[in-house]
Write a protein that holds these residues in place. Sequence first.
Motif, PDB file in Angstrom:
ATOM      1  N   ALA A   1       0.842  -1.205   0.000  1.00  0.00           N
ATOM      2  CA  ALA A   1       0.000   0.000   0.000  1.00  0.00           C
ATOM      3  C   ALA A   1       0.870   1.245   0.000  1.00  0.00           C
ATOM      4  O   ALA A   1       0.629   2.200  -0.751  1.00  0.00           O
ATOM      5  CB  ALA A   1      -0.928  -0.008   1.206  1.00  0.00           C
ATOM      6  N   VAL A   2       1.890   1.230   0.850  1.00  0.00           N
ATOM      7  CA  VAL A   2       2.761   2.406   0.917  1.00  0.00           C
ATOM      8  C   VAL A   2       3.448   2.621  -0.426  1.00  0.00           C
ATOM      9  O   VAL A   2       3.561   3.735  -0.939  1.00  0.00           O
ATOM     10  CB  VAL A   2       3.804   2.220   2.033  1.00  0.00           C
ATOM     11  CG1 VAL A   2       4.755   3.364   2.065  1.00  0.00           C
ATOM     12  CG2 VAL A   2       3.108   2.097   3.361  1.00  0.00           C
ATOM     13  N   GLN A   3       3.875   1.507  -1.005  1.00  0.00           N
ATOM     14  CA  GLN A   3       4.591   1.623  -2.278  1.00  0.00           C
ATOM     15  C   GLN A   3       3.678   2.185  -3.358  1.00  0.00           C
ATOM     16  O   GLN A   3       4.044   3.091  -4.096  1.00  0.00           O
ATOM     17  CB  GLN A   3       5.065   0.225  -2.662  1.00  0.00           C
ATOM     18  CG  GLN A   3       5.925   0.191  -3.871  1.00  0.00           C
ATOM     19  CD  GLN A   3       6.098  -1.250  -4.311  1.00  0.00           C
ATOM     20  OE1 GLN A   3       5.454  -2.159  -3.784  1.00  0.00           O
ATOM     21  NE2 GLN A   3       6.925  -1.466  -5.272  1.00  0.00           N
TER      22      GLN A   3
ATOM     23  N   ALA B   1       3.484   4.484   8.429  1.00  0.00           N
ATOM     24  CA  ALA B   1       2.685   3.291   8.144  1.00  0.00           C
ATOM     25  C   ALA B   1       2.972   2.287   9.231  1.00  0.00           C
ATOM     26  O   ALA B   1       4.121   2.057   9.572  1.00  0.00           O
ATOM     27  CB  ALA B   1       3.056   2.723   6.778  1.00  0.00           C
ATOM     28  N   SER B   2       1.945   1.716   9.786  1.00  0.00           N
ATOM     29  CA  SER B   2       2.181   0.726  10.836  1.00  0.00           C
ATOM     30  C   SER B   2       1.001  -0.216  10.893  1.00  0.00           C
ATOM     31  O   SER B   2       0.005  -0.015  10.225  1.00  0.00           O
ATOM     32  CB  SER B   2       2.348   1.426  12.183  1.00  0.00           C
ATOM     33  OG  SER B   2       1.184   2.172  12.464  1.00  0.00           O
ATOM     34  N   LEU B   3       1.137  -1.242  11.704  1.00  0.00           N
ATOM     35  CA  LEU B   3       0.047  -2.177  11.917  1.00  0.00           C
ATOM     36  C   LEU B   3      -0.457  -1.970  13.331  1.00  0.00           C
ATOM     37  O   LEU B   3       0.325  -1.826  14.247  1.00  0.00           O
ATOM     38  CB  LEU B   3       0.533  -3.618  11.753  1.00  0.00           C
ATOM     39  CG  LEU B   3       1.032  -4.007  10.377  1.00  0.00           C
ATOM     40  CD1 LEU B   3       1.492  -5.439  10.403  1.00  0.00           C
ATOM     41  CD2 LEU B   3      -0.058  -3.843   9.353  1.00  0.00           C
ATOM     42  N   ASN B   4      -1.737  -1.975  13.496  1.00  0.00           N
ATOM     43  CA  ASN B   4      -2.322  -1.738  14.816  1.00  0.00           C
ATOM     44  C   ASN B   4      -2.539  -3.085  15.499  1.00  0.00           C
ATOM     45  O   ASN B   4      -3.407  -3.842  15.100  1.00  0.00           O
ATOM     46  CB  ASN B   4      -3.654  -1.004  14.625  1.00  0.00           C
ATOM     47  CG  ASN B   4      -4.232  -0.560  15.945  1.00  0.00           C
ATOM     48  OD1 ASN B   4      -3.779  -0.975  17.009  1.00  0.00           O
ATOM     49  ND2 ASN B   4      -5.241   0.276  15.878  1.00  0.00           N
ATOM     50  N   PRO B   5      -1.739  -3.415  16.510  1.00  0.00           N
ATOM     51  CA  PRO B   5      -1.843  -4.772  17.072  1.00  0.00           C
ATOM     52  C   PRO B   5      -3.146  -5.002  17.820  1.00  0.00           C
ATOM     53  O   PRO B   5      -3.590  -6.125  17.955  1.00  0.00           O
ATOM     54  CB  PRO B   5      -0.662  -4.844  18.025  1.00  0.00           C
ATOM     55  CG  PRO B   5      -0.432  -3.441  18.430  1.00  0.00           C
ATOM     56  CD  PRO B   5      -0.757  -2.605  17.240  1.00  0.00           C
ATOM     57  N   PHE B   6      -3.771  -3.925  18.317  1.00  0.00           N
ATOM     58  CA  PHE B   6      -5.002  -4.124  19.058  1.00  0.00           C
ATOM     59  C   PHE B   6      -6.131  -4.493  18.121  1.00  0.00           C
ATOM     60  O   PHE B   6      -7.113  -5.067  18.529  1.00  0.00           O
ATOM     61  CB  PHE B   6      -5.388  -2.840  19.795  1.00  0.00           C
ATOM     62  CG  PHE B   6      -4.363  -2.440  20.795  1.00  0.00           C
ATOM     63  CD1 PHE B   6      -3.652  -1.277  20.630  1.00  0.00           C
ATOM     64  CD2 PHE B   6      -4.096  -3.225  21.874  1.00  0.00           C
ATOM     65  CE1 PHE B   6      -2.693  -0.907  21.540  1.00  0.00           C
ATOM     66  CE2 PHE B   6      -3.143  -2.860  22.790  1.00  0.00           C
ATOM     67  CZ  PHE B   6      -2.447  -1.702  22.610  1.00  0.00           C
ATOM     68  N   ASN B   7      -5.990  -4.085  16.880  1.00  0.00           N
ATOM     69  CA  ASN B   7      -7.101  -4.231  15.960  1.00  0.00           C
ATOM     70  C   ASN B   7      -6.794  -5.298  14.947  1.00  0.00           C
ATOM     71  O   ASN B   7      -6.995  -5.094  13.757  1.00  0.00           O
ATOM     72  CB  ASN B   7      -7.321  -2.888  15.258  1.00  0.00           C
ATOM     73  CG  ASN B   7      -8.772  -2.551  15.207  1.00  0.00           C
ATOM     74  OD1 ASN B   7      -9.614  -3.364  15.514  1.00  0.00           O
ATOM     75  ND2 ASN B   7      -9.063  -1.352  14.790  1.00  0.00           N
TER      76      ASN B   7
END
Lengths: 366, 148, 321
Positions: free
Chosen positions: C172-174, C188-194
Amino acid sequence: MIRTEELLLNVGPQHPSTHGVLRVVVKLDGEIITHVEPVIGYLHRGTEKLAESLNYTQIIPYTDRMDYLSAMTNNYVLCYAVEKMMGIEVPERAEFLRLIVMELQRIASHLVWWGTYLLDIGALSPFLFAFNDRERILQLFNELCGARLTYNYMRVGGVKWDAPEGWIDKVKAFVKDMKSRLDEYHNLVSGNEIFLARVKGIGAYDAETAIQYGLSGANLRCTGVKWDLRKNEPYCIYDRFDFDIPVGQNGDCYDRYYVRTEEIRQSLRILEQALEQFPPEGETMGKVPRAIRPPAGEVYVRIESPRGEIGCYIVSKGKAEPYRLKFRRPSFVNLQILPKLLVGESMTNLVTILGGIDIVLGEVDC
Amino acid sequence: MIGMMKGLGVTLKTLGTRKSTYKYPDEPIVMPDRFRGIQHFDPDKCIVCFQCARICPTQCITMSGKPNPDPEKKGRVIDTYDINFEICILCDLCTEVCPTEAIVMTNNFELAAYSRDELFKDRVWLQENNTNVRKDNNNIGAPKGGAK
Amino acid sequence: MSEEQKQNGAGPAEGETKAEAAPEGAKAQVPPAKTEGAPQSGEAPQAPPQPAEAPQQPAAPQPGVEPKQTSGAAPQPAAETQTAAGASQPAAQQPAAAEKRPLTDEEKEARRQAALAARAAKLAAQGGAAAGAAAGAAAGGRAAARGAAAAGGEGSEEPPKPSPNQPKLDRAVQLLKELVAEDAVEEASLNPFNDDMPTLVIRGEHWPKAAETLRDHPEFGFRYLRNVAGVDHETHMEVVYHLLNMDSGDTYCVKVRTNRDNPSVPSVVSVWKTADWQEREIYDLLGIAFPGHPDLRRIMLPDDWVGHPLRKDYVPLDPEV
């Protein structure tokens, strides 16, 4: 030559058919609607701002009052969000109780919709039938958690009370009874020619419009889009039961009616299976720390309430109160399509279309 | 026509079924035991821990304690305890956290008053309101039966 | 007595710390309650005691917490890590909570230990990811430092299994970099709670074009906008969008940050019609302007209301209302 003027009609905040304090400012040319503007905010109570100074257990009674016709689903979405952030596991029996209660709530909410929709259209007796059955559900809830409308039943990590003696049998009896009554209701209304003439082909829209406007729930499924959060993004223990998702075809008021009444049938099916598989014993509350402090972060959870997709977005800074709590309310989003549906329609269909969207003003205004 | 005939059939069938209305207020409605009505307060059990005031979502409980008049006992006793019933939402959180079950709910819900002043329930009123006291409290803060 | 009545009038948050202090004055266990109660108010001077209490905690969360404390030097990130550190040390709060109730300490202690053990195990598993995501998703706009810390934080601790969403996030970022602009994506990151939901922070000026790309590009296909929320962080404001792709079931979270003095985020009503009322609501309650919106008016509050209530510094003009 007759002189015509545009008429500004105020379907005012106090109106029996607007399902709450909704004001719809309508410009009419004869009987054709030319411009619609819904005005909301009469029931705005600032829940989201209040929530920033209350801890999560204290917010639960406030969620009851948002969508007051389906309070259990509101309770659940908040508890689900906090449990997801904290990684709390809910015991089996509590999950079953939650599911049973939420499906009963779905039936109750759809019954209210059914009764009041037909009342708006002009049929006076289905309202009484619907409320009769809903009274039985409310009586069941009364025995379970002590209130008929604002339950405050779910807690982070489980439910507050266990089912009292004999409650499960009463629910089983109700489910059996309700099935036959649902067939009676279909006999009463669904074949009625006057009713069909009033709702078939009215307020139609297609799937692309529905997706663009972010509709959810029956409003989305009536166009043929098979999207139900209980199946597509399962939560609670819905993935253990099998049930169908009723889907319409034309996206008109009749399809919304059909989808909702079929949903009652499917809810009864889920309830039957859940009551059979109900664990005979178990905890009602998981292991929850005494002070509920989710870690810093954010989460967005969504469940299928009777009106559509209700979501809860929490930004937490690690304290006992949320930093920002936002509810994505289905009625608020669904109401946006009203101007599009009404412009060009005859005024006689205003109430039919408005009722078909199934809004609850407590939810629209939060 | 068929649809309307079927509907008429349902209506006629319902004519013979039992009535489902209550003759309230001539017949009182009996609420189940867990019903959340106005509270009942027992000052002897209260240890003035302020948990109820703290958990109340609407901040409707105001209370104050005074040192125990008996010089040998430690702790405090309750001096004033008010519930502002205009704001109380009968959510039952106060009874849930009370460690001694000093505050419990009753099943009384007929509380209409002619003036707003009567809606400010003080300690005396809450103490005297001891009819229909709820038995099943599911109190998470206290051991069964209330601590002593 | 009047002091206690005043405490009850105060909000539960302040009441909690003050009431902890006042009744505890009579009891013996004052010092642990005071020092552990203090971090809740996020005072920076408490930073020294926190690592000192670290040995009491299960070892696993600590390595996750330390890099955060070193990477942010300014007091504000320290305050944020304070609260995050405070949150990830439930044991610190529990003895304070126990002393509030004068009875039944033993069974509460036992119950609490069980809860702590469960939570510690969970935190250990998510230790690295939690540190990385908490730094990336919830902190203020120090983009470059946080971005590096996020990427480093995710991989530096006991390496958690790489999430299946990580390649999606990278792609997606690319794509956004190629199709919209080189600097469109701030973080850009991943949300571990979700469930590891990809979370992108997109720059305001590129947002309309990015929104169209997200909706129309076949690899994205986010035709359904689920939720638009405005958040007032004290240093900046942000608008959070949750997008859904109905065919694949993916949900992405996109945030657009804006400054607090003149907040404005380009409107996406032309892309997703559902944003109409949601943006009006954010404008009404938070004051973020949405240039490009066809009809930006107050929706919930009366038209002549002054101020934006959801802001953290909102003072009602008329306290009676």
